[in-house]
Write a protein that holds these residues in place. Structure first.
Motif, PDB file in Angstrom:
ATOM      1  N   LEU A  80       8.360 -13.129   4.786  1.00 27.78           N
ATOM      2  CA  LEU A  80       7.690 -12.655   3.572  1.00 27.78           C
ATOM      3  C   LEU A  80       7.115 -11.257   3.771  1.00 27.78           C
ATOM      4  O   LEU A  80       7.168 -10.417   2.863  1.00 27.78           O
ATOM      5  CB  LEU A  80       6.585 -13.632   3.164  1.00 27.78           C
ATOM      6  N   ALA A  81       6.562 -10.990   4.958  1.00 25.73           N
ATOM      7  CA  ALA A  81       6.017  -9.661   5.243  1.00 25.73           C
ATOM      8  C   ALA A  81       7.118  -8.612   5.237  1.00 25.73           C
ATOM      9  O   ALA A  81       6.929  -7.500   4.725  1.00 25.73           O
ATOM     10  CB  ALA A  81       5.289  -9.662   6.584  1.00 25.73           C
ATOM     11  N   CYS A  82       8.277  -8.959   5.789  1.00 25.35           N
ATOM     12  CA  CYS A  82       9.409  -8.016   5.762  1.00 25.35           C
ATOM     13  C   CYS A  82       9.858  -7.758   4.332  1.00 25.35           C
ATOM     14  O   CYS A  82      10.128  -6.617   3.936  1.00 25.35           O
ATOM     15  CB  CYS A  82      10.571  -8.568   6.586  1.00 25.35           C
ATOM     16  N   THR A  83       9.937  -8.835   3.538  1.00 25.89           N
ATOM     17  CA  THR A  83      10.487  -8.736   2.183  1.00 25.89           C
ATOM     18  C   THR A  83       9.545  -8.045   1.213  1.00 25.89           C
ATOM     19  O   THR A  83       9.987  -7.220   0.395  1.00 25.89           O
ATOM     20  CB  THR A  83      10.818 -10.148   1.655  1.00 25.89           C
ATOM     21  N   PHE A  84       8.263  -8.366   1.290  1.00 20.69           N
ATOM     22  CA  PHE A  84       7.331  -7.895   0.265  1.00 20.69           C
ATOM     23  C   PHE A  84       6.283  -6.901   0.772  1.00 20.69           C
ATOM     24  O   PHE A  84       5.409  -6.493   0.007  1.00 20.69           O
ATOM     25  CB  PHE A  84       6.627  -9.092  -0.387  1.00 20.69           C
ATOM     26  N   VAL A  85       6.365  -6.519   2.055  1.00 17.95           N
ATOM     27  CA  VAL A  85       5.469  -5.482   2.573  1.00 17.95           C
ATOM     28  C   VAL A  85       6.276  -4.334   3.166  1.00 17.95           C
ATOM     29  O   VAL A  85       6.161  -3.187   2.716  1.00 17.95           O
ATOM     30  CB  VAL A  85       4.495  -6.052   3.634  1.00 17.95           C
ATOM     31  N   ALA A  86       7.097  -4.628   4.184  1.00 17.05           N
ATOM     32  CA  ALA A  86       7.858  -3.565   4.842  1.00 17.05           C
ATOM     33  C   ALA A  86       8.866  -2.916   3.894  1.00 17.05           C
ATOM     34  O   ALA A  86       8.937  -1.676   3.793  1.00 17.05           O
ATOM     35  CB  ALA A  86       8.579  -4.134   6.069  1.00 17.05           C
ATOM     36  N   PHE A  87       9.627  -3.714   3.181  1.00 21.23           N
ATOM     37  CA  PHE A  87      10.599  -3.168   2.229  1.00 21.23           C
ATOM     38  C   PHE A  87       9.917  -2.291   1.166  1.00 21.23           C
ATOM     39  O   PHE A  87      10.344  -1.153   0.923  1.00 21.23           O
ATOM     40  CB  PHE A  87      11.379  -4.298   1.559  1.00 21.23           C
ATOM     41  N   PRO A  88       8.870  -2.795   0.479  1.00 20.71           N
ATOM     42  CA  PRO A  88       8.208  -1.944  -0.522  1.00 20.71           C
ATOM     43  C   PRO A  88       7.640  -0.650   0.045  1.00 20.71           C
ATOM     44  O   PRO A  88       7.668   0.391  -0.624  1.00 20.71           O
ATOM     45  CB  PRO A  88       7.101  -2.852  -1.077  1.00 20.71           C
ATOM     46  N   LEU A  89       7.112  -0.691   1.275  1.00 23.90           N
ATOM     47  CA  LEU A  89       6.585   0.543   1.874  1.00 23.90           C
ATOM     48  C   LEU A  89       7.700   1.573   2.077  1.00 23.90           C
ATOM     49  O   LEU A  89       7.513   2.768   1.815  1.00 23.90           O
ATOM     50  CB  LEU A  89       5.905   0.229   3.207  1.00 23.90           C
ATOM     51  N   LEU A  90       8.864   1.119   2.516  1.00 25.83           N
ATOM     52  CA  LEU A  90      10.004   2.023   2.653  1.00 25.83           C
ATOM     53  C   LEU A  90      10.473   2.513   1.287  1.00 25.83           C
ATOM     54  O   LEU A  90      10.894   3.668   1.139  1.00 25.83           O
ATOM     55  CB  LEU A  90      11.148   1.325   3.385  1.00 25.83           C
ATOM     56  N   GLY A  91      10.395   1.632   0.293  1.00 21.16           N
ATOM     57  CA  GLY A  91      10.759   2.049  -1.056  1.00 21.16           C
ATOM     58  C   GLY A  91       9.833   3.123  -1.594  1.00 21.16           C
ATOM     59  O   GLY A  91      10.275   4.081  -2.240  1.00 21.16           O
ATOM     60  N   LEU A  92       8.539   2.979  -1.316  1.00 17.81           N
ATOM     61  CA  LEU A  92       7.587   4.000  -1.743  1.00 17.81           C
ATOM     62  C   LEU A  92       7.844   5.320  -1.015  1.00 17.81           C
ATOM     63  O   LEU A  92       7.695   6.404  -1.600  1.00 17.81           O
ATOM     64  CB  LEU A  92       6.161   3.523  -1.479  1.00 17.81           C
ATOM     65  N   ALA A  93       8.249   5.241   0.256  1.00 21.13           N
ATOM     66  CA  ALA A  93       8.544   6.457   1.013  1.00 21.13           C
ATOM     67  C   ALA A  93       9.729   7.220   0.429  1.00 21.13           C
ATOM     68  O   ALA A  93       9.844   8.436   0.621  1.00 21.13           O
ATOM     69  CB  ALA A  93       8.821   6.105   2.471  1.00 21.13           C
ATOM     70  N   SER A  94      10.589   6.504  -0.316  1.00 20.09           N
ATOM     71  CA  SER A  94      11.768   7.165  -0.900  1.00 20.09           C
ATOM     72  C   SER A  94      11.391   8.161  -1.993  1.00 20.09           C
ATOM     73  O   SER A  94      12.241   8.950  -2.425  1.00 20.09           O
ATOM     74  CB  SER A  94      12.733   6.119  -1.472  1.00 20.09           C
ATOM     75  N   LYS A  95      10.136   8.153  -2.440  1.00 20.09           N
ATOM     76  CA  LYS A  95       9.717   9.160  -3.423  1.00 20.09           C
ATOM     77  C   LYS A  95       9.860  10.568  -2.862  1.00 20.09           C
ATOM     78  O   LYS A  95      10.018  11.531  -3.618  1.00 20.09           O
ATOM     79  CB  LYS A  95       8.263   8.909  -3.847  1.00 20.09           C
ATOM     80  N   GLY A  96       9.821  10.693  -1.538  1.00 21.72           N
ATOM     81  CA  GLY A  96      10.012  11.994  -0.917  1.00 21.72           C
ATOM     82  C   GLY A  96      11.430  12.517  -1.060  1.00 21.72           C
ATOM     83  O   GLY A  96      11.690  13.690  -0.776  1.00 21.72           O
ATOM     84  N   LEU A  97      12.372  11.666  -1.501  1.00 21.17           N
ATOM     85  CA  LEU A  97      13.762  12.075  -1.691  1.00 21.17           C
ATOM     86  C   LEU A  97      14.008  12.679  -3.076  1.00 21.17           C
ATOM     87  O   LEU A  97      15.106  13.173  -3.342  1.00 21.17           O
ATOM     88  CB  LEU A  97      14.698  10.879  -1.490  1.00 21.17           C
TER      89      LEU A  97
END
Length: 371
Positions: A80-97
């Motif tokens: 659950l931490a991978c799915t709903f914490v780590a993944f979303p954090l990487l998704g938010l980092a994609s704003k830099g793209l």
């Protein structure tokens, strides 16, 4: 000890008929998009299809099995931490793209795919092929799907803002009426309709797939009529694929090496890697149609591409892990038989029904390899 072979025909590219049907639906929407009255009819049918899908998800999910699976709570919390914490954090980092690599619309879709729950069927199949903890994969996928019913829409409303309609009373009411109410109704009626669903799961699987195809057709038709596809160039699509490849590589590494640091054994690490690094196309498509409306076509494009990419990559990883001496040593009957590593195409066959259908045809095929 005799074993039931998973492999039927050798294949290295897990593209099944349903994936081809999804692609065909997108092409149909591009050539013959629904307009005017036809668009209204398709939109109403799509709304009803989403409600039906979530009713079936609720009616299929065994609450008793989910509660029993809580015994392995550390593994489930990790997934659950991978799915709903780590993944979303990487998704938010994609704003830099944005705007040099991804357009704002594609980045919103990229972030949305990071919020979607994990798969069930393909996670189980790949875990089985790699000789991992299959029961844990079943429970982890079920918990992720159940949590995603509630958490994904809320995260999308909070993190995507106006791209997903914002966090307003109207958007919350829409989510409750189209997603949560049918799901809870299915759970409530499970004791009366569960037997019927089990007896007719093949037919209802076709209903699942047909409903999702209708949702895809409606979403991409709206996108064509609105002209949003003119904003997507081949270069942008190529950049999106590269970004998704990096995302998948990061999550595969995090789930494998992170689980090792947390002290999980090999079987559990395999279940965590395959359940924690993948995203459910079946759960994401209907949610996107509710959250994004006319912009759903661009929102689901990253998820559709990521779905096929994860199947191809995880098929290769599962086959390699099946030949791992550490795993073979625990199952001498399997050693030296590469043919039993499994058919990667098997993993994607029933994916359309995966958000709660842990009892479908893919599960016995997966479980068979651990006997």
């Amino acid at each position: 000890m005799s074993r039931r072979r998973i492999l039927t025909l050798p294949s290295w590219l897990p593209v099944d008929a349903y994936i081809l049907a999804l692609i065909g639906t997108v092409v149909l929407a591009a050539l013959l998009p629904a307009r005017g009255t036809a668009a209204e009819v398709a939109g109403g049918a799509s709304t009803a299809a989403v409600a039906l899908l979530f009713f079936l998800y609720g009616a299929r999910l065994s609450t008793a099995e989910a509660v029993d699976g809580l015994k392995h709570w550390r593994l489930h919390l990790t997934v659950l931490a991978c799915t709903f914490v780590a993944f979303p954090l990487l998704g938010l980092a994609s704003k830099g793209l944005v705007p040099y690599v991804l357009t704002p619309e594609l980045q919103a879709g990229f972030l949305f795919l990071c919020l979607v729950p994990s798969t069930i069927q393909s996670s189980i199949a790949f875990t089985s092929i790699a000789r991992g903890n299959v029961p844990a994969a079943i429970c982890a996928g079920s918990f992720s799907s159940l949590t995603g019913i509630f958490l994904t829409p809320l995260l999308a409303a909070l993190l995507l803002g106006s791209a997903a309609g914002g966090f307003s009373a109207d958007s919350l009411l829409k989510i409750v009426l189209q997603l949560l109410v049918p799901f809870l109704a299915g759970q409530f009626l499970r004791r009366w309709v569960g037997g019927f669903l089990t007896r007719h799961k093949k037919v209802l699987g076709l209903v699942d797939r047909g409903s999702i195809l209708l949702v895809v057709y409606t979403a991409f038709s709206q996108g064509m009529v609105a002209g949003i596809w003119s904003r997507v160039t081949p270069a942008r699509l190529g950049a999106l694929l590269v970004a998704e490849a990096v995302l998948l590589a990061l999550m595969l590494a995090l789930t494998w090496y992170g689980a090792r640091r947390l002290g999980f054994d090999r079987e559990d690490r395999i279940a965590i890697q395959f359940a924690g690094s993948k995203k459910s196309l079946a759960a994401g498509l209907p949610m996107a149609s509710v959250l994004f409306g006319a912009h759903a076509s661009l929102a689901v494009l990253p998820l559709m591409l990521f779905h096929q990419m994860q199947l191809m990559v995880c098929a290769v990883i599962a086959k390699r892990r099946s030949r791992d001496p550490e795993g073979a040593a625990k199952d001498p009957a399997d050693a030296g038989d590469p043919a039993d590593a499994g058919d990667p195409a098997d993993a994607g066959v029933a994916e359309a029904g995966d958000p709660a259908d842990s009892g479908s045809a893919a599960v016995p095929r997966a479980a068979a390899s651990s006997t």
